[in-house]
Design an enzyme around this catalytic site. Structure first.
Site, mmCIF file in Angstrom:
data_model
loop_
_atom_site.group_PDB
_atom_site.id
_atom_site.type_symbol
_atom_site.label_atom_id
_atom_site.label_comp_id
_atom_site.label_asym_id
_atom_site.label_seq_id
_atom_site.Cartn_x
_atom_site.Cartn_y
_atom_site.Cartn_z
ATOM 1 N N ASN A 9 0.865 -1.184 0.000
ATOM 2 C CA ASN A 9 0.000 0.000 0.000
ATOM 3 C C ASN A 9 0.901 1.234 0.000
ATOM 4 O OD1 ASN A 9 -1.892 1.990 0.426
ATOM 5 N ND2 ASN A 9 -2.313 1.431 2.552
ATOM 6 N N TRP A 10 0.994 1.877 -1.149
ATOM 7 C CA TRP A 10 1.911 3.019 -1.282
ATOM 8 C C TRP A 10 1.380 4.277 -0.618
ATOM 9 C CZ3 TRP A 10 3.716 2.801 -7.133
ATOM 10 C CH2 TRP A 10 4.341 1.563 -7.362
ATOM 11 N N LYS A 11 0.118 4.268 -0.232
ATOM 12 C CA LYS A 11 -0.514 5.444 0.379
ATOM 13 C C LYS A 11 -0.313 6.673 -0.531
ATOM 14 C CE LYS A 11 -0.095 3.224 4.823
ATOM 15 N NZ LYS A 11 0.112 3.332 6.271
ATOM 16 N N HIS A 94 -9.418 0.920 5.072
ATOM 17 C CA HIS A 94 -8.122 1.076 5.739
ATOM 18 C C HIS A 94 -8.280 1.987 6.956
ATOM 19 C CE1 HIS A 94 -3.950 2.305 6.426
ATOM 20 N NE2 HIS A 94 -3.619 1.194 5.811
ATOM 21 N N GLU A 166 -5.023 -5.013 10.684
ATOM 22 C CA GLU A 166 -4.013 -4.005 11.016
ATOM 23 C C GLU A 166 -4.293 -3.447 12.406
ATOM 24 O OE1 GLU A 166 -4.148 -0.651 8.365
ATOM 25 O OE2 GLU A 166 -6.310 -0.518 8.506
ATOM 26 N N GLY A 172 2.980 3.279 14.113
ATOM 27 C CA GLY A 172 3.558 4.568 14.487
ATOM 28 C C GLY A 172 3.502 4.890 15.971
ATOM 29 N N SER A 212 3.204 -2.517 10.495
ATOM 30 C CA SER A 212 4.639 -2.232 10.377
ATOM 31 C C SER A 212 5.435 -3.477 9.972
ATOM 32 C CB SER A 212 5.180 -1.666 11.696
ATOM 33 O OG SER A 212 4.464 -0.509 12.059
ATOM 34 N N GLY A 233 3.123 -1.251 4.300
ATOM 35 C CA GLY A 233 3.089 0.194 4.086
ATOM 36 C C GLY A 233 4.439 0.714 3.621
ATOM 37 N N GLY A 234 5.138 1.399 4.519
ATOM 38 C CA GLY A 234 6.405 2.059 4.197
ATOM 39 C C GLY A 234 7.423 1.197 3.472
#
Length: 248
Positions: A9-11, A94, A166, A172, A212, A233-234
């Site tokens: 998921n590149w957001k 999401h 999730e 975070g 994460s 994600g990241g």
């Protein structure tokens, strides 16, 4: 035996040029993957990314969509637009959509139904907050999200869709879900699906973990029997990192 699915998921990241460069770099690195590989860029990058992945084993997903066919919904995207482009998957519900854009379990359900009408496979997200986890109501929260989000579907539809668990409290916050916690919670989600649609469906549905996920965590996570993949994600924004996760 469920085929694992790992989705990036590149957001709200990557310009069209950067997106094309990323998938170009990714293609040779994941060509022998034993799992299903999905990338979910922004809407504006979808046509270019779809063109770039042609002939490869990479499928493309969108990050959201509206539940109406068309209309006065400024800034929104209709499912048939995604279908016509050749998009395969769509992320629905999401935690960021729920948190910032007032997405509810009811709108999630409308979107899931509409996605199937347009040959899109939903990746349906669920998860609890830190307050909910510490208040020992994780199961109650997840049961509510699944029971409403996946209501009134056919067994065939539920077998096809993907659930992404999730834990919002692990995103975070510096806190992380242990592999055992993730496995146990995903196992619970499967029991909710079983109560709704039967054991055969619950055995077939794929449930990802999305909290994460990193190259260093994926192997242990994928060794757990209930975990069928990851929503990344990241780490999906760098070809090398995402490939390391895909090739766990």
């Amino acid at each position: 035996m469920r085929t694992a699915i790992i989705a990036g998921n590149w957001k709200m990241n990557k310009t069209v040029k950067e997106a094309v460069e990323l998938v170009k770099e990714l293609k040779p690195l994941v060509k022998d993957a034993k799992c299903d590989v999905v990338v979910c860029p922004t809407y504006v990058c979808l046509p270019a990314v779809l063109e770039e992945v042609k002939g490869s084993n990479i499928k493309v997903g969108a990050q959201n969509m509206h539940f109406e066919e068309s209309g006065a919904y400024t800034g929104e995207i209709a499912p048939k637009m995604l279908e016509e482009l050749g998009v395969h998957y769509v992320i629905i519900g999401h935690s960021e959509r729920r948190q910032y854009f007032n997405e509810t379990d009811e709108t999630v359900n409308k979107k899931v139904k509409k996605a199937f009408e347009h040959n899109l496979i939903p990746i349906v997200c669920c998860g609890e907050s830190l307050e909910e986890r510490e208040g020992n109501i994780t199961e109650k929260v997840l049961e509510g999200q699944i029971k409403v989000g996946l209501k009134e579907l056919s067994k065939e539809q539920v077998e096809k869709l993907v659930i992404a668990y999730e834990p919002i409290w692990a995103i975070g916050t510096g806190k992380t879900a242990t592999d055992e916690q993730a496995n146990e919670t995903i196992g619970y989600i499967r029991t909710v699906v079983k109560a709704m649609y039967g054991e055969s469906v619950a055995d077939k549905i794929r449930i990802q973990y999305g909290g994460s996920v990193k190259p260093g965590t994926i192997k242990a996570q994928m060794a757990k029997e209930e975990i069928d993949g990851a929503l990344v994600g990241g780490a999906s924004l760098k070809a090398e990192d995402f490939a390391a996760i895909v090739n766990y």
